[in-house]
Design an enzyme around this catalytic site. Structure first.
Site, mmCIF file in Angstrom:
data_model
loop_
_atom_site.group_PDB
_atom_site.id
_atom_site.type_symbol
_atom_site.label_atom_id
_atom_site.label_comp_id
_atom_site.label_asym_id
_atom_site.label_seq_id
_atom_site.Cartn_x
_atom_site.Cartn_y
_atom_site.Cartn_z
ATOM 1 N N LYS A 90 -10.343 4.350 -0.884
ATOM 2 C CA LYS A 90 -9.483 5.466 -0.448
ATOM 3 C C LYS A 90 -9.303 6.478 -1.580
ATOM 4 N N CYS A 179 9.752 -0.279 5.274
ATOM 5 C CA CYS A 179 8.743 -0.687 4.301
ATOM 6 C C CYS A 179 9.322 -1.487 3.141
ATOM 7 N N MET A 180 10.372 -0.990 2.527
ATOM 8 C CA MET A 180 10.856 -1.661 1.312
ATOM 9 C C MET A 180 12.360 -1.791 1.265
ATOM 10 N N MET A 363 4.823 -6.621 2.506
ATOM 11 C CA MET A 363 5.448 -6.574 3.834
ATOM 12 C C MET A 363 5.744 -7.919 4.474
ATOM 13 N N GLY A 400 4.698 0.032 -1.197
ATOM 14 C CA GLY A 400 3.500 0.358 -0.434
ATOM 15 C C GLY A 400 3.047 1.788 -0.602
ATOM 16 N N GLN A 401 4.020 2.715 -0.530
ATOM 17 C CA GLN A 401 3.662 4.130 -0.509
ATOM 18 C C GLN A 401 3.653 4.706 -1.924
HETATM 19 N N1 LIG Z 1 3.110 -2.128 13.763
HETATM 20 C C1 LIG Z 1 3.438 -1.780 12.514
HETATM 21 N N2 LIG Z 1 4.083 -0.627 12.284
HETATM 22 C C2 LIG Z 1 4.432 -0.296 11.024
HETATM 23 C C3 LIG Z 1 4.135 -1.149 9.928
HETATM 24 C C4 LIG Z 1 3.452 -2.375 10.197
HETATM 25 O O1 LIG Z 1 3.152 -3.171 9.289
HETATM 26 N N3 LIG Z 1 3.137 -2.644 11.498
HETATM 27 N N4 LIG Z 1 4.490 -0.786 8.666
HETATM 28 C C5 LIG Z 1 5.570 0.167 8.462
HETATM 29 C C6 LIG Z 1 5.464 0.702 7.090
HETATM 30 S S1 LIG Z 1 5.553 -0.428 5.821
HETATM 31 C C7 LIG Z 1 5.274 2.007 6.814
HETATM 32 S S2 LIG Z 1 5.289 2.534 5.191
HETATM 33 C C8 LIG Z 1 5.170 2.992 7.893
HETATM 34 C C9 LIG Z 1 4.256 4.167 7.608
HETATM 35 O O2 LIG Z 1 4.408 5.021 8.655
HETATM 36 P P1 LIG Z 1 4.233 6.582 8.640
HETATM 37 O O3 LIG Z 1 4.822 7.196 7.466
HETATM 38 O O4 LIG Z 1 4.756 7.042 9.957
HETATM 39 O O5 LIG Z 1 2.640 6.724 8.646
HETATM 40 P P2 LIG Z 1 1.673 7.734 7.874
HETATM 41 O O6 LIG Z 1 0.374 7.685 8.564
HETATM 42 O O7 LIG Z 1 1.676 7.415 6.442
HETATM 43 O O8 LIG Z 1 2.368 9.119 8.133
HETATM 44 C C10 LIG Z 1 2.346 10.137 7.171
HETATM 45 C C11 LIG Z 1 2.188 11.456 7.889
HETATM 46 O O9 LIG Z 1 2.301 12.520 6.934
HETATM 47 C C12 LIG Z 1 1.218 13.429 7.096
HETATM 48 N N5 LIG Z 1 1.015 14.075 5.774
HETATM 49 C C13 LIG Z 1 0.135 13.809 4.803
HETATM 50 N N6 LIG Z 1 0.384 14.555 3.721
HETATM 51 C C14 LIG Z 1 1.447 15.333 4.014
HETATM 52 C C15 LIG Z 1 2.204 16.307 3.294
HETATM 53 O O10 LIG Z 1 1.959 16.601 2.129
HETATM 54 N N7 LIG Z 1 3.268 16.867 3.946
HETATM 55 C C16 LIG Z 1 3.577 16.559 5.240
HETATM 56 N N8 LIG Z 1 4.627 17.125 5.786
HETATM 57 N N9 LIG Z 1 2.872 15.650 5.932
HETATM 58 C C17 LIG Z 1 1.839 15.035 5.327
HETATM 59 C C18 LIG Z 1 0.096 12.605 7.613
HETATM 60 O O11 LIG Z 1 -0.846 13.393 8.325
HETATM 61 C C19 LIG Z 1 0.835 11.607 8.534
HETATM 62 O O12 LIG Z 1 0.971 12.107 9.829
HETATM 63 O O13 LIG Z 1 4.713 2.324 9.081
HETATM 64 C C20 LIG Z 1 5.570 1.293 9.498
HETATM 65 N N10 LIG Z 1 5.122 0.852 10.807
HETATM 66 N N1 LIG Z 2 -5.579 0.314 2.717
HETATM 67 C C1 LIG Z 2 -4.268 0.451 2.811
HETATM 68 N N2 LIG Z 2 -3.481 0.069 1.777
HETATM 69 C C2 LIG Z 2 -2.147 0.186 1.907
HETATM 70 C C3 LIG Z 2 -1.553 0.756 3.059
HETATM 71 C C4 LIG Z 2 -2.411 1.164 4.121
HETATM 72 O O1 LIG Z 2 -1.968 1.665 5.162
HETATM 73 N N3 LIG Z 2 -3.756 0.986 3.954
HETATM 74 N N4 LIG Z 2 -0.210 0.880 3.156
HETATM 75 C C5 LIG Z 2 0.620 0.676 1.976
HETATM 76 C C6 LIG Z 2 1.968 0.292 2.421
HETATM 77 S S1 LIG Z 2 3.079 1.517 2.825
HETATM 78 C C7 LIG Z 2 2.371 -1.003 2.465
HETATM 79 S S2 LIG Z 2 3.976 -1.338 2.930
HETATM 80 C C8 LIG Z 2 1.518 -2.087 1.969
HETATM 81 C C9 LIG Z 2 1.526 -3.343 2.866
HETATM 82 O O2 LIG Z 2 0.787 -4.340 2.252
HETATM 83 P P1 LIG Z 2 0.755 -5.851 2.775
HETATM 84 O O3 LIG Z 2 2.109 -6.381 2.951
HETATM 85 O O4 LIG Z 2 -0.147 -6.585 1.866
HETATM 86 O O5 LIG Z 2 -0.006 -5.698 4.190
HETATM 87 P P2 LIG Z 2 0.336 -5.939 5.715
HETATM 88 O O6 LIG Z 2 -0.977 -5.893 6.406
HETATM 89 O O7 LIG Z 2 1.379 -5.046 6.215
HETATM 90 O O8 LIG Z 2 0.963 -7.417 5.772
HETATM 91 C C10 LIG Z 2 0.154 -8.498 5.943
HETATM 92 C C11 LIG Z 2 0.758 -9.772 5.479
HETATM 93 O O9 LIG Z 2 1.959 -10.156 6.159
HETATM 94 C C12 LIG Z 2 2.055 -11.566 6.042
HETATM 95 N N5 LIG Z 2 3.044 -12.175 6.971
HETATM 96 C C13 LIG Z 2 3.080 -12.205 8.305
HETATM 97 N N6 LIG Z 2 4.157 -12.911 8.755
HETATM 98 C C14 LIG Z 2 4.837 -13.326 7.672
HETATM 99 C C15 LIG Z 2 6.036 -14.080 7.460
HETATM 100 O O10 LIG Z 2 6.719 -14.551 8.373
HETATM 101 N N7 LIG Z 2 6.427 -14.273 6.176
HETATM 102 C C16 LIG Z 2 5.694 -13.817 5.105
HETATM 103 N N8 LIG Z 2 6.126 -14.078 3.891
HETATM 104 N N9 LIG Z 2 4.548 -13.142 5.290
HETATM 105 C C17 LIG Z 2 4.129 -12.876 6.546
HETATM 106 C C18 LIG Z 2 0.659 -12.034 6.309
HETATM 107 O O11 LIG Z 2 0.439 -13.247 5.663
HETATM 108 C C19 LIG Z 2 -0.217 -10.898 5.736
HETATM 109 O O12 LIG Z 2 -0.838 -11.241 4.552
HETATM 110 O O13 LIG Z 2 0.185 -1.645 1.844
HETATM 111 C C20 LIG Z 2 0.061 -0.429 1.105
HETATM 112 N N10 LIG Z 2 -1.363 -0.253 0.883
HETATM 113 S S1 SF4 Z 3 -3.628 4.066 -5.641
HETATM 114 FE FE1 SF4 Z 3 -4.103 2.542 -4.098
HETATM 115 S S2 SF4 Z 3 -5.338 3.668 -2.601
HETATM 116 FE FE2 SF4 Z 3 -5.357 4.893 -4.496
HETATM 117 S S3 SF4 Z 3 -7.186 4.208 -5.600
HETATM 118 FE FE3 SF4 Z 3 -5.451 2.996 -6.343
HETATM 119 S S4 SF4 Z 3 -5.526 1.123 -5.102
HETATM 120 FE FE4 SF4 Z 3 -6.758 2.672 -4.030
HETATM 121 MO MO LIG Z 4 4.944 0.624 3.836
#
Ligand SMILES: Nc1nc2c(c(=O)[nH]1)N[C@H]1C(S)=C(S)[C@@H](COP(=O)(O)OP(=O)(O)OC[C@H]3O[C@@H](n4cnc5c(=O)[nH]c(N)nc54)[C@H](O)[C@@H]3O)O[C@H]1N2
Ligand SMILES: Nc1nc2c(c(=O)[nH]1)N[C@H]1C(S)=C(S)[C@@H](COP(=O)(O)OP(=O)(O)OC[C@H]3O[C@@H](n4cnc5c(=O)[nH]c(N)nc54)[C@H](O)[C@@H]3O)O[C@H]1N2
Ligand code: SF4
Ligand SMILES: [Mo]
Length: 774
Positions: A90, A179-180, A363, A400-401
């Protein structure tokens, strides 16, 4: 830094470009933006500048090459201590996210169901007048802003100042709630302060790495590569404790699967072992810890206006020990699916005084209806053994973010927070009001809505106006249908700032085109408290404007010219300097603007010209009391808390009608809702659509092979989605996994909006689902 490209280099560049077309995904070097390649007229100067990566919370330093006003190349910044020159797929492709063909370039106003182009002036005037009239009619708490851990620090700061300080509503939330926030409340309850103590250098010192339910190989790839590198160099061990077999499990030395939600019990069983095998570090615990218990049976937040107040009580080691009798490895093994041997194996590493252990999580423990408790339990293990705040002994909560820590934790863009403080504290309000130049009465002492409740309030009509910036909730909210329907109700006004059309811009009344990442100046803060600055390097397209400046324009139209009297050319510097005042002092000081501009990042607390790497340890942290050894100064007595936290089941568990667990998450190629990464051809082609992972035994029984369509149904909704068996990850039997990057297969129509009663973070990892061949 400037380099002149000569003819030979030009040819080399072109050769690289064609190599990229075939082997692009893992190409460890320079990548050229596609359309730039096509029209690579003239061979000018490539100018390189540093920035943090746009994507994950690892916060890799990148160098971006620009030429003729366009970003044309990316490489890892060798000067960044985070990634030392490396990136993941990425990062290497990040600049391509700027150049999708359908970038939003002009404001759009929804007129009777049709989006009509408007000038920026017209759009901003409309938003401000709508905000004013909504406040007049329904009161201050009817207007809200929903932001992001992808907000830059100045974006979040401007939002907080405008809403909390000037308008006077605490209706400020961010997607980091999803998220956090369990990490935040975990820190608050265990240490009295929301702040990570360790840093990435821990990786170079630890002997064992415990992953508590996160998939680092895909989600924090560069950090994971640092762990793998240590394994090559020093033979460290990686233990993956998870509900699903992932790329991380495959790379680990030991993969241990547990039944969803039972991590609570296993963590307690580890504590049982430590205590009953005489492995408690008494000199540490006696001096630096106290024991507490809180209320149990907290519920799951499924009803509107749910509230919970904990009532902590002090307890002693003896009664804690008694409580743990319910968590012998034998008892826990029966329902966790983890063998007695494996529980003892896990405990043995923590128990060994000569082994340095780094626990990492994201997460799994956070998106958990007992997420705060899970965070507490991991800290318990480190506190009981004294393995904390020293190089290599580190409970490490990953964000995560890219700016979850920077903009949400530090700026405090959650309803109860202020930049460095909480709204409920009078002194904190006074301090913030003074810096903001507003009367202290403006800042309400009462938190309003956390994210899920804010959308429920929109549904009920308590919230009437919502401004959504840098987040895509119409893909990412749990139990999505209820909240999508809410946005469409009569008398609701939704403003969406984004860079591309998304399912969220679809429900907007006004769409504002935003300047993205290096099209504007800003700062992000990563997982290890590192603040990283980036310059504007290229111009935004059309009328796109930074999120910060959008807020300034609205604030001025709302009558807050005085508080938002920034200069357009230098406003980021001015805002940062103002923001820094909130954190002054040894415990939080942020590096000065000039230092950030010159360096690939600085960690706070930045004291006497240096980053503080380990906190709460007198040896490294100048804020500790002299002679304390360790000082958990977030609590008045300087002590950390070991919490008695029981196992409680998930709110919805598989039954006869919905016999499988549904877990959701991510894949390495895509960022969240795919709005950016699906516009990067190489990443889109590598992972073109979503899928459901099944366990091979379940697939066989259901007569499903990869590519077959599968119908998934929960009590909230259904989707039809292709099956993937033995491809990326493998769920345990009777569990399925679906990534959420694909807006054409909205898995959140199926998820449950239950949350941790303390953190209010929803659990996207567990609900009950029916699985059928379609
Ligand atoms: N089912 C399921 N749902 C989840 C999760 C999951 O594990 N499972 N995880 C949750 C978690 S941890 C997270 S962090 C959230 C993430 O959820 P979101 O924040 O809703 O997802 P993103 O795709 O990161 O959305 C970012 C948006 O900002 C836009 N964007 C990019 N750059 C800019 C900029 O500079 N300015 C503006 N205004 N917009 C911009 C992108 O096009 C995108 O539409 O999802 C949550 N939802
Ligand atoms: N490529 C990529 N990288 C990312 C992101 C992305 O969208 N794409 N998003 C970023 C963001 S905002 C986030 S929050 C992180 C998320 O990063 P992660 O937390 O690593 O990823 P997820 O896929 O949301 O979560 C998967 C994990 O949830 C665990 N899980 C499921 N159920 C349970 C439970 O009951 N207990 C426990 N302890 N674990 C459980 C599973 O074992 C699995 O490994 O990634 C960040 N990095
Ligand atoms: S900040 Fe995350 S997404 Fe960007 S290069 Fe490093 S590991 Fe990859
Ligand atoms: Mo997240």
């Amino acid at each position: 830094m400037k380099t002149t490209t000569n003819r030979r280099e030009f040819l080399k560049k072109m050769a690289m470009v064609s190599a990229m077309a075939t082997a692009a995904t893992m190409f460890p070097g320079i990548i050229f933006a596609e359309d730039q390649v096509a029209g690579l007229e003239g061979i000018g100067d490539v100018e390189w500048k540093k920035a943090p990566c746009r994507f994950c919370g690892v916060g890799c330093g990148v160098l971006i090459g620009t030429e003729n006003g366009k970003a044309v190349a990316v490489k890892g910044d060798p000067a960044s201590s985070v990634n030392k020159g490396l990136c993941c797929v990425k990062g290497y492709h990040s600049i391509m996210a700027l150049y999708g063909k359908d970038r939003l370039k002009k404001p759009l106003i929804n007129k009777n169901g049709t989006f009509v182009e408007a000038s920026m002036e017209e759009a901003l005037d409309l938003i401000a007048s709508k905000m004013k009239s909504t406040i007049e009619e329904y009161g201050k708490d009817s207007v809200s802003i929903y932001g992001s851990g992808q907000w830059t620090i100045p974006d979040g700061y401007a939002a907080s100042k405008l809403f909390k300080g000037c308008i006077g509503t605490n209706n400020v939330e961010a997607n980091a709630r999803l998220c956090m926030s369990s990490a935040v409340t975990g820190f608050m309850t265990s240490f009295g302060i929301d702040e990570p103590m360790g840093c990435y250098d821990d990786i170079d010192h630890a002997n064992v790495f415990f992953l508590w339910g996160n998939n680092m190989a895909e989600m924090h790839p560069v950090l994971f590569s640092r762990i793998l590198d240590q394994r090559l160099k020093r033979g460290v061990k990686i233990v993956d404790f998870a509900t699903r077999t992932t790329r991380t499990s495959m790379a680990a030395d030991k993969s241990i699967l547990f039944n969803p939600q039972t991590d609570l019990a296993v963590a307690n069983a580890i504590c049982y072992e430590l205590i009953n095998k005489g492995r408690v570090n008494h000199s540490f615990v006696d001096k630096h810890c106290v024991f507490k218990k809180g209320k149990v049976d907290m519920g799951y937040g499924l009803e509107d206006n749910y509230s919970f107040k904990d009532e902590p009580e002090l307890i002693d080691l003896e009664s804690y020990k008694e409580f743990l009798e319910d968590y012998t490895p034998e008892k826990v093994s029966k329902y966790s699916g983890v063998s007695v041997k494996d529980i003892k194996y896990m405990a043995s590493y923590y128990a060994d005084p000569n082994t340095k252990v780094m626990s990492l999580w994201c997460m799994g423990p956070n998106q958990h209806t007992r997420g705060t408790w899970m965070n507490n339990l991991i800290y318990n293990i480190h506190l009981l053994t004294g393995k904390i705040s020293t190089p290599g002994n580190s409970p490490f909560s990953l964000t995560g973010q890219p700016s979850a820590c920077g903009t949400v934790r530090e700026v405090g863009t959650l309803t109860h927070k202020l930049p460095h403080g909480v709204v409920t504290n009078k002194e904190h309000r006074e301090f913030a009001a003074e810096i903001w130049g507003v009367p202290v009465e403006n800042i309400s002492p009462k938190p309003t809505y956390h994210t899920v409740e804010m959308f429920r309030a929109l549904d009920r009509g308590d919230v009437r106006f919502m401004w959504i910036q840098v987040t895509n909730p119409m893909v990412t909210m749990p139990k999505l249908k209820r909240y999508r329907d809410a946005t469409k109700k009569e008398g609701r006004f939704i403003v969406v700032s984004d860079v591309y059309p998304t399912p969220t811009t679809e429900i907007a009344d006004v769409i504002l085109p935003s300047a993205m990442w290096i099209e504007r100046e800003g700062m992000y803060g990563n997982s290890e408290r590192r603040t990283q600055h980036f310059d504007q390097m290229v111009a935004p397209p059309g009328e796109a404007m930074s999120d910060t400046w959008q807020l300034v324009e609205i604030a001025r139209r709302m009558g807050f010219e005085k508080q938002f009297n920034y200069n357009k050319e230098t406003h980021i510097e001015e805002i940062y300097n103002e923001y820094r005042k909130h954190h002054a002092g040894k415990k939080h000081n942020m590096a000065p603007y000039e230092v950030l501009r010159e360096n690939p990042g600085m960690q706070w607390p930045y004291v006497d010209g240096e980053s503080t790497k380990w906190r709460f340890n007198e040896k490294y942290d100048p804020a500790c009391k002299e002679g304390s050894g360790f000082d958990f100064y977030g609590n008045p007595d300087g002590k950390a808390i070991i919490w008695q936290r029981p196992y409680e089941p998930a709110p919805e568990v598989p039954d006869e009608e919905y016999p499988y667990w549904l877990c959701t998450g991510r894949v390495v190629e895509h960022w969240h809702t795919g709005s950016m990464t699906r516009r990067i051809p190489v990443l889109h082609q590598a992972m073109p659509h979503s899928y459901v992972e099944l366990n091979p035994a379940d697939a066989k029984r259901l007569d499903i092979v990869t590519g077959d369509l599968v119908k998934l149904t929960t009590r909230r909704g259904e989707i039809t989605i292709p099956a993937a068996i033995n491809l990326r990850g493998v769920p345990a039997p009777m569990q399925v996994f679906v990534p959420f990057f694909d807006e054409n297969m909205l898995i959140n129509d199926l998820t449950l909006d239950a949350f941790c009663p303390i953190s209010k973070q929803p659990d996207y990892k567990k609900c009950a689902v029916k699985v059928e061949k379609a």
